[in-house]
Scaffold this motif. Structure first.
Motif, PDB file in Angstrom:
ATOM      1  N   PRO A  50      29.306   4.516 -10.789  1.00 40.69           N
ATOM      2  CA  PRO A  50      30.732   4.773 -10.546  1.00 40.69           C
ATOM      3  C   PRO A  50      31.246   6.045 -11.200  1.00 40.69           C
ATOM      4  O   PRO A  50      32.205   6.646 -10.705  1.00 40.69           O
ATOM      5  CB  PRO A  50      31.414   3.525 -11.124  1.00 40.69           C
ATOM      6  CG  PRO A  50      30.420   2.931 -12.076  1.00 40.69           C
ATOM      7  CD  PRO A  50      29.081   3.236 -11.504  1.00 40.69           C
ATOM      8  N   GLN A  51      30.639   6.461 -12.314  1.00 37.38           N
ATOM      9  CA  GLN A  51      31.139   7.678 -12.967  1.00 37.38           C
ATOM     10  C   GLN A  51      30.905   8.920 -12.102  1.00 37.38           C
ATOM     11  O   GLN A  51      31.695   9.874 -12.145  1.00 37.38           O
ATOM     12  CB  GLN A  51      30.526   7.852 -14.360  1.00 37.38           C
ATOM     13  CG  GLN A  51      29.019   8.098 -14.411  1.00 37.38           C
ATOM     14  CD  GLN A  51      28.231   6.814 -14.567  1.00 37.38           C
ATOM     15  OE1 GLN A  51      28.657   5.761 -14.099  1.00 37.38           O
ATOM     16  NE2 GLN A  51      27.084   6.898 -15.252  1.00 37.38           N
ATOM     17  N   TYR A  52      29.831   8.917 -11.298  1.00 39.37           N
ATOM     18  CA  TYR A  52      29.601  10.045 -10.395  1.00 39.37           C
ATOM     19  C   TYR A  52      30.681  10.080  -9.311  1.00 39.37           C
ATOM     20  O   TYR A  52      31.204  11.142  -8.966  1.00 39.37           O
ATOM     21  CB  TYR A  52      28.215   9.927  -9.749  1.00 39.37           C
ATOM     22  CG  TYR A  52      27.080  10.353 -10.647  1.00 39.37           C
ATOM     23  CD1 TYR A  52      26.510  11.621 -10.537  1.00 39.37           C
ATOM     24  CD2 TYR A  52      26.570   9.492 -11.610  1.00 39.37           C
ATOM     25  CE1 TYR A  52      25.457  12.016 -11.357  1.00 39.37           C
ATOM     26  CE2 TYR A  52      25.524   9.872 -12.435  1.00 39.37           C
ATOM     27  CZ  TYR A  52      24.976  11.133 -12.307  1.00 39.37           C
ATOM     28  OH  TYR A  52      23.946  11.521 -13.133  1.00 39.37           O
ATOM     29  N   ARG A  53      30.991   8.905  -8.767  1.00 38.51           N
ATOM     30  CA  ARG A  53      32.022   8.851  -7.737  1.00 38.51           C
ATOM     31  C   ARG A  53      33.394   9.236  -8.290  1.00 38.51           C
ATOM     32  O   ARG A  53      34.177   9.924  -7.639  1.00 38.51           O
ATOM     33  CB  ARG A  53      32.067   7.448  -7.128  1.00 38.51           C
ATOM     34  CG  ARG A  53      30.817   7.084  -6.314  1.00 38.51           C
ATOM     35  CD  ARG A  53      31.089   5.896  -5.423  1.00 38.51           C
ATOM     36  NE  ARG A  53      29.930   5.481  -4.673  1.00 38.51           N
ATOM     37  CZ  ARG A  53      29.508   6.049  -3.544  1.00 38.51           C
ATOM     38  NH1 ARG A  53      30.151   7.111  -3.063  1.00 38.51           N
ATOM     39  NH2 ARG A  53      28.450   5.582  -2.907  1.00 38.51           N
ATOM     40  N   ALA A  54      33.684   8.788  -9.516  1.00 40.39           N
ATOM     41  CA  ALA A  54      34.993   9.079 -10.103  1.00 40.39           C
ATOM     42  C   ALA A  54      35.172  10.572 -10.334  1.00 40.39           C
ATOM     43  O   ALA A  54      36.242  11.141 -10.042  1.00 40.39           O
ATOM     44  CB  ALA A  54      35.154   8.308 -11.417  1.00 40.39           C
ATOM     45  N   LEU A  55      34.140  11.240 -10.864  1.00 43.94           N
ATOM     46  CA  LEU A  55      34.247  12.679 -11.087  1.00 43.94           C
ATOM     47  C   LEU A  55      34.295  13.425  -9.758  1.00 43.94           C
ATOM     48  O   LEU A  55      35.036  14.411  -9.618  1.00 43.94           O
ATOM     49  CB  LEU A  55      33.088  13.176 -11.947  1.00 43.94           C
ATOM     50  CG  LEU A  55      33.122  14.662 -12.336  1.00 43.94           C
ATOM     51  CD1 LEU A  55      34.442  15.029 -13.004  1.00 43.94           C
ATOM     52  CD2 LEU A  55      31.937  15.008 -13.236  1.00 43.94           C
ATOM     53  N   ALA A  56      33.537  12.964  -8.766  1.00 41.53           N
ATOM     54  CA  ALA A  56      33.565  13.605  -7.449  1.00 41.53           C
ATOM     55  C   ALA A  56      34.960  13.527  -6.832  1.00 41.53           C
ATOM     56  O   ALA A  56      35.436  14.492  -6.228  1.00 41.53           O
ATOM     57  CB  ALA A  56      32.543  12.957  -6.529  1.00 41.53           C
ATOM     58  N   ARG A  57      35.626  12.379  -6.972  1.00 43.68           N
ATOM     59  CA  ARG A  57      36.978  12.238  -6.416  1.00 43.68           C
ATOM     60  C   ARG A  57      37.951  13.208  -7.090  1.00 43.68           C
ATOM     61  O   ARG A  57      38.815  13.798  -6.436  1.00 43.68           O
ATOM     62  CB  ARG A  57      37.463  10.799  -6.567  1.00 43.68           C
ATOM     63  CG  ARG A  57      36.810   9.817  -5.601  1.00 43.68           C
ATOM     64  CD  ARG A  57      37.565   8.496  -5.559  1.00 43.68           C
ATOM     65  NE  ARG A  57      37.488   7.793  -6.837  1.00 43.68           N
ATOM     66  CZ  ARG A  57      36.537   6.908  -7.152  1.00 43.68           C
ATOM     67  NH1 ARG A  57      35.587   6.632  -6.271  1.00 43.68           N
ATOM     68  NH2 ARG A  57      36.540   6.302  -8.317  1.00 43.68           N
ATOM     69  N   LEU A  58      37.804  13.376  -8.406  1.00 40.04           N
ATOM     70  CA  LEU A  58      38.681  14.303  -9.111  1.00 40.04           C
ATOM     71  C   LEU A  58      38.416  15.742  -8.690  1.00 40.04           C
ATOM     72  O   LEU A  58      39.348  16.548  -8.557  1.00 40.04           O
ATOM     73  CB  LEU A  58      38.471  14.143 -10.625  1.00 40.04           C
ATOM     74  CG  LEU A  58      39.429  14.912 -11.536  1.00 40.04           C
ATOM     75  CD1 LEU A  58      40.867  14.423 -11.357  1.00 40.04           C
ATOM     76  CD2 LEU A  58      38.997  14.765 -12.992  1.00 40.04           C
ATOM     77  N   MET A  59      37.154  16.066  -8.441  1.00 36.57           N
ATOM     78  CA  MET A  59      36.770  17.435  -8.102  1.00 36.57           C
ATOM     79  C   MET A  59      36.955  17.748  -6.618  1.00 36.57           C
ATOM     80  O   MET A  59      36.898  18.927  -6.222  1.00 36.57           O
ATOM     81  CB  MET A  59      35.301  17.668  -8.494  1.00 36.57           C
ATOM     82  CG  MET A  59      35.024  17.555  -9.974  1.00 36.57           C
ATOM     83  SD  MET A  59      33.244  17.590 -10.341  1.00 36.57           S
ATOM     84  CE  MET A  59      32.864  19.296  -9.975  1.00 36.57           C
ATOM     85  N   GLU A  60      37.184  16.735  -5.796  1.00 35.06           N
ATOM     86  CA  GLU A  60      37.151  16.924  -4.344  1.00 35.06           C
ATOM     87  C   GLU A  60      37.985  18.107  -3.842  1.00 35.06           C
ATOM     88  O   GLU A  60      37.503  18.903  -3.010  1.00 35.06           O
ATOM     89  CB  GLU A  60      37.585  15.650  -3.629  1.00 35.06           C
ATOM     90  CG  GLU A  60      37.538  15.783  -2.111  1.00 35.06           C
ATOM     91  CD  GLU A  60      37.927  14.503  -1.394  1.00 35.06           C
ATOM     92  OE1 GLU A  60      37.746  14.451  -0.168  1.00 35.06           O
ATOM     93  OE2 GLU A  60      38.415  13.560  -2.056  1.00 35.06           O
ATOM     94  N   PRO A  61      39.215  18.309  -4.297  1.00 35.38           N
ATOM     95  CA  PRO A  61      39.994  19.433  -3.751  1.00 35.38           C
ATOM     96  C   PRO A  61      39.394  20.799  -4.072  1.00 35.38           C
ATOM     97  O   PRO A  61      39.796  21.798  -3.458  1.00 35.38           O
ATOM     98  CB  PRO A  61      41.368  19.264  -4.419  1.00 35.38           C
ATOM     99  CG  PRO A  61      41.413  17.847  -4.881  1.00 35.38           C
ATOM    100  CD  PRO A  61      40.011  17.501  -5.240  1.00 35.38           C
TER     101      PRO A  61
END
Length: 308
Positions: free
Chosen positions: A272-283
């Motif tokens: 989940p930590q990979y997904r959470a950081l990816a969501r923050l970085m998405e823009p």
């Protein structure tokens, strides 16, 4: 404690086949500065890398005419000039590898640098790129904390905007492209934590954008500010595996796990930590734009968003 990793050996499609790529760990930094501003810092980082790896690990260098020659005392001066003293001084490059190909295994240690001027009219949004490669047995023998400490030491020398360390398919000179693509594609589909080293391909277009989360994710400016700063990162990553280490120059090292994780989706879900950081970085993730993109650009866009 150590960790088991998949053994990856890819060979070229030609006859006779030669080693094209292997498993390892790649450490890459992207620096949105003019080559002239950072060349000396990159040279210092190269000296740190040389002291950290076994003596003689880099035995060959790239020449300006596309050849690969054996390193000796005289040719080290050529490498220094390639990076620091080119006649016009606007760009610089160097490639050092463990071997030029052949034998049973492709190079595990290599160093690649491409320095660019930011005002190059032929580049869309240029950035300087520098990479340090390690075979998997280096991290297994020395431990993940040793490699993390070395990565941090190298990062402190470099005025990066973005950087990362990841378990990876590594090959000097982009030789992985000579392997059967179906094999590469199958590995990337199974292991989303597996990077495909090819940072130089983004060098003329990346600017200050990001390439997604990795085991070690280095965030500099303006990216860290765009993400909301360290406090926002702490709130977005409330996981026991994650650590944040502030660095000078308003930068931060995000560590997502104790060891680099290829993330074998046949045995586990994406952490989940990979997904959470990816969501923050998405823009702020790099994406090719436009309609009717070539297949390789479309596939690259999907791969960069694989944790979302």
């Amino acid at each position: 404690m150590t960790r088991e990793y998949p053994i990856i050996r890819l060979w070229s499609k030609g006859s006779p086949p030669v080693p094209a790529a292997r498993d390892g760990v790649i450490l890459s930094f992207l620096i949105h500065r003019n080559h002239k501003e950072i060349a000396v810092a990159v040279w210092r980082a190269l000296q740190l890398y040389l002291r950290a790896i076994p003596p003689g690990s880099l035995g060959w260098y790239d020449t300006d005419d596309g050849d690969i020659l054996e390193l000796d005392d005289k040719s080290w001066e050529v490498v220094r000039q390639q990076m620091l003293e080119r006649p016009r001084g606007q760009s610089g490059r160097a490639g050092l590898s463990e071997s030029p190909g052949g034998g049973e295994v492709s190079s595990g240690f290599f160093f690649e640098y491409r320095g660019r001027p930011l005002d190059n009219p032929f580049d869309t949004d240029p950035v300087c790129t520098v990479s340090f490669a390690f075979p998997t047995n280096y991290i297994q023998g020395n431990g993940a904390e040793h490699l993390r400490a070395l990565a941090l030491e190298l990062a402190r020398e470099l005025p990066f905007n973005f950087g990362y360390a990841s378990f990876a398919i590594i090959s000097s000179h982009g030789m992985w492209s000579a392997a059967k693509w179906a094999l590469v594609e199958a590995l990337l589909a199974r292991y989303p934590g597996l990077d495909l080293h090819g940072i130089e391909s983004f060098g003329s277009i990346l600017g200050t954008r990001a390439l997604g989360p990795s085991w070690l994710t280095f965030l500099g400016q303006p990216l860290l500010g765009q993400l909301g700063g360290i406090d926002t990162l702490r709130n977005a990553l409330p996981f026991p595996e994650v650590s944040l280490l502030p660095m000078d120059g308003d930068r931060v090292l995000v560590t997502l796990d104790d060891w680099p994780d290829p993330i074998d989706t046949q045995t586990k879900a994406i952490p989940p930590q990979y997904r959470a950081l990816a969501r923050l970085m998405e823009p702020f993730l790099f994406q090719y734009e436009g309609e009717g993109l070539p297949l390789y650009k479309h596939d690259t866009n999907q791969w960069l968003r694989r944790f979302l």
